[in-house]
Design an enzyme around this catalytic site. Sequence first.
Site, PDB file in Angstrom:
ATOM      1  N   HIS A  43       0.875  -1.183   0.000  1.00 40.22           N
ATOM      2  CA  HIS A  43       0.000   0.000   0.000  1.00 40.22           C
ATOM      3  C   HIS A  43       0.905   1.224   0.000  1.00 40.22           C
ATOM      4  CE1 HIS A  43      -3.876   2.090   1.415  1.00 40.22           C
ATOM      5  NE2 HIS A  43      -2.994   3.039   1.119  1.00 40.22           N
ATOM      6  N   HIS A  45       1.683   5.303  -1.678  1.00 40.26           N
ATOM      7  CA  HIS A  45       1.355   6.500  -2.458  1.00 40.26           C
ATOM      8  C   HIS A  45       2.660   7.110  -2.972  1.00 40.26           C
ATOM      9  CE1 HIS A  45      -2.903   6.741  -1.126  1.00 40.26           C
ATOM     10  NE2 HIS A  45      -2.416   6.182  -0.021  1.00 40.26           N
ATOM     11  N   LYS A 129      -9.026  -0.254  -6.339  1.00 39.01           N
ATOM     12  CA  LYS A 129      -9.130   0.418  -5.047  1.00 39.01           C
ATOM     13  C   LYS A 129     -10.512   1.030  -4.848  1.00 39.01           C
ATOM     14  CE  LYS A 129      -7.696   1.917  -1.100  1.00 39.01           C
ATOM     15  NZ  LYS A 129      -6.438   2.591  -0.778  1.00 39.01           N
ATOM     16  N   HIS A 167     -10.482   1.038   1.250  1.00 38.56           N
ATOM     17  CA  HIS A 167     -10.363   2.045   2.311  1.00 38.56           C
ATOM     18  C   HIS A 167     -11.633   1.916   3.141  1.00 38.56           C
ATOM     19  CE1 HIS A 167      -9.002   6.019   3.995  1.00 38.56           C
ATOM     20  NE2 HIS A 167     -10.257   5.943   4.434  1.00 38.56           N
ATOM     21  N   HIS A 205      -4.806  -0.610   5.672  1.00 40.66           N
ATOM     22  CA  HIS A 205      -4.444   0.188   6.860  1.00 40.66           C
ATOM     23  C   HIS A 205      -5.444   0.053   8.010  1.00 40.66           C
ATOM     24  CE1 HIS A 205      -7.260   2.826   4.853  1.00 40.66           C
ATOM     25  NE2 HIS A 205      -6.366   3.355   4.031  1.00 40.66           N
ATOM     26  N   ASP A 279       1.272   2.601   3.581  1.00 39.88           N
ATOM     27  CA  ASP A 279       0.411   3.760   3.327  1.00 39.88           C
ATOM     28  C   ASP A 279       1.237   5.037   3.396  1.00 39.88           C
ATOM     29  OD1 ASP A 279      -1.889   5.171   2.694  1.00 39.88           O
ATOM     30  OD2 ASP A 279      -2.589   5.290   4.766  1.00 39.88           O
TER      31      ASP A 279
END
Length: 377
Positions: A43, A45, A129, A167, A205, A279
């Site tokens: 995960h 970004h 996602k 999420h 997460h 994350d």
Amino acid sequence: MIKSAVLPCKASTFPPAKSEGPNLLKCKGIRMELTITRPDDWHLHLRDGDLLKAVIPHSSNHFGRGIVMPNLKPPVTTTAAAVAYRESILKALPAGSDFTPLMTLYLTDTTSPNEIKLARKSGAIFGVKLYPAGATTNSQDGVTDLFGKCLPVLEEMIEQNMPLLVHGEVTDPSVDVFDREKVFIDTVLQPLIERLPLLKVVMEHITTADAVRFVESCKEGFVAATVTPQHLLLNRNSLFQGGLQPHNYCLPVLKREIHRQAIVSAVTSGSRRFFLGTDSAPHEKRNKECSCGCAGIFNAPVALSLYAKVFEEAGALDKLEAFTSFNGPDFYGLPRNTSKIKLRKTPWKVPDSYSFSFGEIVPMSAGQTLEWKPSFA
């Protein structure tokens, strides 16, 4: 697993050594080191543009692969866009890096089943996602009605063995922010699993004991969870100690200490249902330290050091490698990495910030001294 080497050692705080596995836990004088299979980040970004170029070395130096989140502006909603984003990431990598970005699609109310077929055929996309609209950074284009508008897509994902990466928070403003994950499990995720039991789901997460119980209640191999360093080490007091701490603000927000403890117990238990997902979510310092600061913690430079800290404190260093390097690829049906990295017990100080031409980024644990330092084996 960890195997001890018979070497002189003046001091050791490690648990009793295990005799299985290829890894070495060594003591050289008072120095200790741990060799593990190179981890992946399930995960991540990476952003785009200058920010991408700035942060990607911190992930590519430590991780073999990364599941790259699609919440850009505009979001990555098509296979063509994901492939183009992948090329941008590859071009931004440091010379000689063998890091592999694993791309994802951003699910919307209008995503088509055919797009899932194209995604699988591309060989570049490994998940879809789910952002409930308004749940987190750049989620305004996310799903508004999962069961009413996305069922055909979810059914095609089962056919294509494409995981749904969730999420897990509701966005109803009447729900307390600290309860959004639990309510999502009760009202969305549990009904989804009951309706589509063959859908592979990663609950991203996780932050609560409720999420731990939910994942453990599901059929192994179909529902799993990623866990971040911040949710293993910080509780919601960390947002307010010594004043408001914007660099500890992330979504899902940090929870009570009882929830942190439950997550630590789950990941250090040896369960295959939980695996590494940082994350890591970089924002410029000025966008964190402002009247309406962004959610997201940049932990890529320190993640492995912090995971090692958690497992050492739990007396579970022999279970670290499975969490960082085995459970994720096994769930995704991908081969494990063959290269190794070392974690050395040698103190190092985290920079207060990283400076770039466009501004500064403050990492997690900024200014602190950490005990474990990763390097290539």
